[in-house]
Each structure stands twice: as C-alpha cells, then as structure tokens.
Design a protein around this motif. Structure first.
Motif, PDB file in Angstrom:
ATOM      1  N   VAL A 177       0.884  12.515  -0.676  1.00  0.00           N
ATOM      2  CA  VAL A 177       2.349  12.550  -0.688  1.00  0.00           C
ATOM      3  C   VAL A 177       2.881  11.307  -1.385  1.00  0.00           C
ATOM      4  O   VAL A 177       2.224  10.259  -1.446  1.00  0.00           O
ATOM      5  N   LEU A 178       4.096  11.428  -1.911  1.00  0.00           N
ATOM      6  CA  LEU A 178       4.676  10.350  -2.713  1.00  0.00           C
ATOM      7  C   LEU A 178       4.816   9.053  -1.928  1.00  0.00           C
ATOM      8  O   LEU A 178       4.665   7.963  -2.484  1.00  0.00           O
ATOM      9  N   ALA A 179       5.142   9.161  -0.628  1.00  0.00           N
ATOM     10  CA  ALA A 179       5.348   7.956   0.183  1.00  0.00           C
ATOM     11  C   ALA A 179       4.073   7.122   0.273  1.00  0.00           C
ATOM     12  O   ALA A 179       4.126   5.884   0.346  1.00  0.00           O
ATOM     13  N   ARG A 180       2.911   7.774   0.242  1.00  0.00           N
ATOM     14  CA  ARG A 180       1.630   7.044   0.275  1.00  0.00           C
ATOM     15  C   ARG A 180       1.158   6.674  -1.128  1.00  0.00           C
ATOM     16  O   ARG A 180       0.622   5.595  -1.358  1.00  0.00           O
ATOM     17  N   LYS A 181       1.387   7.576  -2.058  1.00  0.00           N
ATOM     18  CA  LYS A 181       0.913   7.354  -3.427  1.00  0.00           C
ATOM     19  C   LYS A 181       1.592   6.154  -4.066  1.00  0.00           C
ATOM     20  O   LYS A 181       0.964   5.386  -4.810  1.00  0.00           O
ATOM     21  N   TYR A 182       2.894   5.990  -3.794  1.00  0.00           N
ATOM     22  CA  TYR A 182       3.659   4.908  -4.416  1.00  0.00           C
ATOM     23  C   TYR A 182       4.014   3.808  -3.413  1.00  0.00           C
ATOM     24  O   TYR A 182       5.030   3.135  -3.558  1.00  0.00           O
ATOM     25  N   ARG A 183       3.159   3.632  -2.414  1.00  0.00           N
ATOM     26  CA  ARG A 183       3.377   2.534  -1.459  1.00  0.00           C
ATOM     27  C   ARG A 183       3.170   1.205  -2.177  1.00  0.00           C
ATOM     28  O   ARG A 183       2.157   1.020  -2.883  1.00  0.00           O
ATOM     29  N   PRO A 184       4.105   0.261  -2.046  1.00  0.00           N
ATOM     30  CA  PRO A 184       3.991  -1.034  -2.761  1.00  0.00           C
ATOM     31  C   PRO A 184       2.709  -1.777  -2.410  1.00  0.00           C
ATOM     32  O   PRO A 184       2.243  -1.737  -1.259  1.00  0.00           O
ATOM     33  N   LYS A 185       2.156  -2.466  -3.418  1.00  0.00           N
ATOM     34  CA  LYS A 185       0.927  -3.215  -3.221  1.00  0.00           C
ATOM     35  C   LYS A 185       1.136  -4.725  -3.339  1.00  0.00           C
ATOM     36  O   LYS A 185       0.200  -5.501  -3.160  1.00  0.00           O
TER      37      LYS A 185
ATOM     38  N   ILE B 149       4.606  -4.313   4.388  1.00  0.00           N
ATOM     39  CA  ILE B 149       4.611  -5.776   4.237  1.00  0.00           C
ATOM     40  C   ILE B 149       3.476  -6.390   5.046  1.00  0.00           C
ATOM     41  O   ILE B 149       2.847  -7.377   4.615  1.00  0.00           O
ATOM     42  N   ALA B 150       3.184  -5.821   6.217  1.00  0.00           N
ATOM     43  CA  ALA B 150       2.083  -6.337   7.039  1.00  0.00           C
ATOM     44  C   ALA B 150       0.756  -6.234   6.292  1.00  0.00           C
ATOM     45  O   ALA B 150      -0.060  -7.178   6.294  1.00  0.00           O
ATOM     46  N   ARG B 151       0.500  -5.123   5.617  1.00  0.00           N
ATOM     47  CA  ARG B 151      -0.747  -4.948   4.871  1.00  0.00           C
ATOM     48  C   ARG B 151      -0.798  -5.860   3.644  1.00  0.00           C
ATOM     49  O   ARG B 151      -1.861  -6.415   3.308  1.00  0.00           O
ATOM     50  N   ILE B 152       0.354  -6.006   2.964  1.00  0.00           N
ATOM     51  CA  ILE B 152       0.393  -6.910   1.810  1.00  0.00           C
ATOM     52  C   ILE B 152       0.133  -8.345   2.251  1.00  0.00           C
ATOM     53  O   ILE B 152      -0.605  -9.092   1.592  1.00  0.00           O
ATOM     54  N   LEU B 153       0.713  -8.739   3.393  1.00  0.00           N
ATOM     55  CA  LEU B 153       0.489 -10.086   3.923  1.00  0.00           C
ATOM     56  C   LEU B 153      -0.983 -10.298   4.243  1.00  0.00           C
ATOM     57  O   LEU B 153      -1.542 -11.376   3.988  1.00  0.00           O
ATOM     58  N   ALA B 154      -1.639  -9.267   4.795  1.00  0.00           N
ATOM     59  CA  ALA B 154      -3.069  -9.367   5.101  1.00  0.00           C
ATOM     60  C   ALA B 154      -3.876  -9.596   3.824  1.00  0.00           C
ATOM     61  O   ALA B 154      -4.837 -10.395   3.799  1.00  0.00           O
TER      62      ALA B 154
ATOM     63  N   ILE C 270      -9.297  -3.809   1.968  1.00  0.00           N
ATOM     64  CA  ILE C 270      -8.071  -3.675   2.768  1.00  0.00           C
ATOM     65  C   ILE C 270      -7.291  -2.443   2.323  1.00  0.00           C
ATOM     66  O   ILE C 270      -6.761  -1.693   3.153  1.00  0.00           O
ATOM     67  N   ASN C 271      -7.240  -2.203   1.010  1.00  0.00           N
ATOM     68  CA  ASN C 271      -6.568  -1.003   0.514  1.00  0.00           C
ATOM     69  C   ASN C 271      -7.247   0.265   1.010  1.00  0.00           C
ATOM     70  O   ASN C 271      -6.585   1.264   1.302  1.00  0.00           O
ATOM     71  N   ASN C 272      -8.561   0.218   1.104  1.00  0.00           N
ATOM     72  CA  ASN C 272      -9.327   1.392   1.566  1.00  0.00           C
ATOM     73  C   ASN C 272      -9.430   1.466   3.082  1.00  0.00           C
ATOM     74  O   ASN C 272     -10.090   2.370   3.617  1.00  0.00           O
ATOM     75  N   GLU C 273      -8.833   0.490   3.769  1.00  0.00           N
ATOM     76  CA  GLU C 273      -8.846   0.425   5.231  1.00  0.00           C
ATOM     77  C   GLU C 273     -10.272   0.342   5.779  1.00  0.00           C
ATOM     78  O   GLU C 273     -10.611   0.918   6.820  1.00  0.00           O
TER      79      GLU C 273
END
Length: 574
Positions: free
Chosen positions: A10-18, A59-64, A89-92
């Motif tokens: 879905v677009l919300a996950r595909k274009y999540r800011p990095k 933002i929490a994931r980007i901060l990590a 981290i991107n791949n969890e």
C-alpha cells in the motif's frame, strides 16, 4: 511460487519517509532531533504524541537509524541507507532495535522481559533501542515496573515511545522523557504530496481532487494515502467527481442547494433535495459534516475572514458571500450549534434517514423563528426591567388598593373590621418605611461599587439583611444601619468597619453600622435573584420562546440580559 508483482504494498508503506527531511509538517520536531544528534546531546527517552498518521512511528524508526548508522551524512545526520544497520532496521531484522506493540502486549511480564535484557550490550548496533508503540495501553503495573529503568537506563540504551493519548500516561513516565507533540499536517502539504505520489505511480490527479482527499484526511498523511489507494483503482486520470464517488460525498453544488433551502426554511424543497442525494448513495454522516462546513465558512465570510484556502470551489465561495448578505451572525452560529446537536443523535437512532428527515424539519423551523436577541430586545421594550423605586411604589399602592376594597365591602360599624383596618394600615406603613430604608441602602451599595470597592459591596449584598437604615435626627449626629448577619464567615463581619469609612466618605456624614439578632429584610442579592426569577418566569410564558425551547434539546432560560445597541445598529434596525 508467488510472483513478486502480486505482493502489492500500500502507498502508506511504500512511500514511508526514510529520513527526517522527508517528514511532512513536523519541521520543528525534526530540527530539534537533528540538532541533538549533531551536538551529541541525545536523551535516553523520547515520547512522540499526536493524532493518527502524523509520523510518530516513522520518526521513531528514523531516529533509531540515525543513532545506529555507521556512515551518517554529516551535514544533516540523516542515515546513509546503505550500511548493515540501516538495511536491517528497514527490514525489521535488527536484533538491537526492538519494536513492541503495547496494544497487544500490555502486561508487566512484557516489561520485565525488557528489563532483564537491558543490561546486555548491543550485538551489532551502537545503541540498543526499544520502540514502544501505543504506550498508553500499558497497564499500571507495567508502567510502575518501567519507572526505575526509564530514569537511569544503561548508557547504550534508548527508549522511544509513541502514543495518541498522552493524558493516559502517568506523569512519572512523562517527566522522564523528552516530549515532542506532533501536529496535524497542513492540508496544502498533503495535497502536494498526493500529486507527487500519483505522478510517481503513473496517474494524473487534478488539484481539486487532491484538495478534497486532503480535506477528508483531517491532517493525517496515512489516511490521505489510504483514500488515494482506493481512488487510483478507478481510472488513470483522477477527477473530483471520481473522489466523491469513492468516498460517497455529495457534489458541493447539490449540497449547497440543500443548505440554502434550510436557511430559507423551505421544508418541502429541503426534503426533496435530501432524498435525491440519499438515492445517489450519499453518506448521511458526510452530508451532515458538509452542511456544518458550509455553516462554518459562512460564519467566517460574515466575520470578514478570507476563506480562499478552505478548498471550496470558486462557485461555492461566491454563493456563500451572497448568502452572508441576507443572514445574521446570531442565526448562523445557532444553525451550526443545532446541527451539531442533531448529528450526535444519529449514532444512537434506529433509523438514520428518518432521524435526518426530522433534523431537516427542525432546522427549517428554527430558521423562521426570531433569534434570542430579537426576543430579548422585544421584552426589554415591554419594560420588564422594573426600577426598584417603581416596584416599591407599585407594591405600596397595591396594598392600599386592597385595603380600600375591604373598607367598601364591610359595614362601617363592624368593630372587627375597624380593628383589622388599623392593623392593615400599620402593616402598610411599616412596609413603606422598610421599602424606603431598603431603597436608601440599595443606593449606598451602588455608590460603593462606583468607588470600585467590590469586596465590600459584595459582602453588603450577600452577607447581610437590612433591618433599618436611618439618618441622624440632628446636625452632626451619626446615622445608623442595623443588619442581620446571614454569613458565618468572620471576614464578612470585619468588613463592616471598612464599609463605615467608605459610607462616611461618600455621604460626608458619620454612620454607625451594627449587627443585631432581629430578623431583617431580604438581602440585596436575594432581592435581585427574586426579581430576575420573576422576569424569567414572565419570559417563559412567551409563545415564541416556548417554540425555541422545544426546538433546542435540553434548553431552558437561566438568565436575561439587556443588550445595549450602538447608534449604527439602532439606525439599521429602524
């Protein structure tokens, strides 16, 4: 084997800011985080709060990633997105970055598991990071178990919390975190973001369509992208009509016709237009919100506020400006309030359409009755605000007329009647003297208020009942005011000495104020409340007001004020 192309993201996950620079509408929070990392002043606990879809978890994931990236970009401290830690981290799959959903793991045992593992050093990353989403869902015991660890965690451990309901988090937890309140994203930014993503996906979407989606998202980027996901399945070129079809929204022109009919009080036309919209699949909830939005923007136009950024089309804005010329602000605000009350009934009604039909009829009826301001003005013209001296005189005259009627109906030689007449005359004379004393005292208190001695005036009105108020019988003597104290507060008694000085200053005479055990008259506050209640009771009998009270749920008359019109308004009314 499943084709990769079938696994749609879905677009919300595909274009999540990095990276932080990609985050929409949270520039202040992002700049603080970036600065803290540059200056190496990173807190050990962060709390991101805000409504849905504004970027808390992102933002929490980007901060990590920023804290663990092996080769961060020096200028912005953004993660490189190429090192082992960034990719894991991107791949969890990073063992040192643990993301917990507190909505499903609320117990103290889950927190104890974190505490037991917290003293172990990171395996591959520089920092061990615990991201707890929806942290407000943790139990009280879980919060208590986390307190000490959160206050003094190991140097290589960072906690990041995300929540939509900060008020449910204990203050002891909040005080241990660096807090960031994420605001709703501006509609213009969401609209631009939707156009960019549509272009990347190979679709064309016009400004009106993207504006409408942004407006329906209510400041949530995720909601906007979810709506866009649905809209993109319709056709390659997305128009505003397509968005309305997907969301079940009415065309502004059709909705505005209903709005105008409601303002004109045309029940038949309003019901016909609503039935037409309903047959086309309009959502009643969305229609109600559309009408409220029209009323809101109409009030803004009436107030002289520019509504060009409201995402309404030009025709609707022009129609609102024209309607505002023939509409009064008090009716516009009342219409909005009534519609809001009636919408709340929709959630608990058995037949939504029937309820909205009745809502339309009530709104039409409300539009043709006078406003409360008209009613107050009418009543004020009928002399409902009776002056105190006039009341006393009328009260005395009515007593005398009653005595006169008695004297005419009874024989002149009746000794019982004569005795009764004498007693009645004495009572009347006593009441007249009391009324004069009360009026004299009333005026004194008014003068004390004019001297800005509000505390003294308040106590004289509320804490005492007047027994007598008499001037001195000879020059140079002292006048006397005798009270019954009805307030046990010692401050009210101490105030009498100050009141004596103020009254002497006002009247240029000496006065003696004293408290007696005798029964006094009504206090000024009691008298005013009684008069106000009489006026309210008279107003309640008015036929027009009865209709207003029937239309507005759970309403009643509690107070009445005289509205002072300026010269411009008076000329306009004439």
């Amino acid at each position: 084997m499943v084709d990769k192309e079938e696994n749609y993201i879905v677009l919300a996950r595909k274009y999540r800011p990095k990276k932080l620079s990609d985050i929409l509408g949270q520039d202040e929070a992002c700049s603080v985080i970036e600065g803290s990392i540059k200056l190496k002043r990173v807190a050990h606990a962060f709390l991101f709060s805000g409504t849905r879809g504004v970027g808390k978890t992102t933002i929490a994931r980007i901060l990590a990633k920023m804290l663990n990236c092996n080769e961060p970009i020096k200028e912005t401290q953004d993660p490189c997105e190429n090192c082992v830690n960034c990719n894991s981290i991107n791949n969890e799959s990073n063992i040192d970055v643990v993301e917990i959903d507190a909505a499903s793991r609320t117990g103290v045992s889950d927190i104890r598991e974190i505490i037991e593992n917290i003293n172990y050093k990171p395996v591959s990353a520089r920092k061990k990071i615990f991201i707890i989403d929806e942290v407000h869902m943790l139990s009280k015991a879980a919060f208590n178990a986390l307190l000490k660890t959160l206050e003094e965690p190991p140097e290589d451990v960072v906690f990041i919390f995300a929540t939509t309901e900060t008020e449910k988090i204990p203050v002891t937890i909040l005080s241990r975190c660096q807090r960031f309140n994420l605001k709703r994203v501006e509609l213009e930014k969401i609209s631009e973001h939707l156009i960019q993503i549509s272009n990347k996906e190979g679709y064309k979407i016009n400004d009106d369509a993207s504006n409408l989606i942004a407006q329906c998202s209510e400041g949530s980027v995720r909601d906007a992208l979810s709506i866009l996901d649905n809209v993109l399945t319709k056709s390659d070129s997305i128009s505003i009509e397509c968005v309305r079809d997907v969301l079940g929204l009415a065309d502004n022109s059709l909705g505005f016709k209903l709005f105008e009919s409601l303002f004109e009080g045309d029940v038949k036309s309003s019901l016909e237009q609503f039935n037409d919209l309903y047959s086309k699949g309009i959502s009643i909830d969305q229609l109600a919100k559309l009408l409220m939005n029209f009323a809101y923007n109409l009030a803004m136009v009436k107030s002289g506020v520019d509504i060009k950024n409201s995402f309404l089309d030009t025709n609707t804005i022009n129609a609102l400006m024209k309607l505002s010329e023939n509409s009064e602000m008090d009716f516009i605000t009342r219409f909005w309030e009534l519609l809001q009350k009636y919408i709340n009934e929709l959630s608990s009604i058995f037949d939504e359409k029937q309820c909205f039909d009745m809502t339309i009829m009530r709104l039409c009826f409300a539009s043709i009755i006078p406003t409360p301001f008209d009613l107050i003005k009418k009543k004020s013209e009928n002399n409902n605000n009776i002056e105190l001296s006039t009341y006393n005189q009328n009260h005395s005259d009515s007593k005398n007329s009653d005595i006169k009627d008695i004297s005419e109906n009874y024989p002149q030689d009746n000794l019982a009647r004569k005795r009764k007449m004498i007693d009645s005359e004495n009572v009347s004379q006593k009441e007249k003297l009391q009324a004069n004393d009360f009026e004299k005292f009333y005026r004194l208190v008014d003068k004390i208020e004019n001297e800005s001695e509000m505390v003294i005036a308040f106590h004289l009105k509320n804490s005492f009942r007047l027994i007598s108020c008499q001037d001195s019988e000879f020059d140079g003597g002292a006048g006397t005011i005798e009270f019954e104290c009805i307030n046990n507060n010692i401050e009210s008694k101490r105030i009498l000495w100050k009141a004596t000085k103020i009254i002497e200053k006002i009247t240029k005479k000496r006065w003696i104020l004293s408290i007696s055990n005798k029964k006094g008259m009504k206090s000024i506050a009691e008298y005013q409340n009684e008069k106000n209640q009489e006026i309210i009771e008279n107003v309640r009998k008015d036929k027009i007001l009865k209709k207003i009270l029937e239309i507005i749920p759970s309403s009643e008359v509690t107070s009445i004020e005289v509205v002072q019109l300026d010269e411009h308004q008076e000329k306009k009314d004439r």
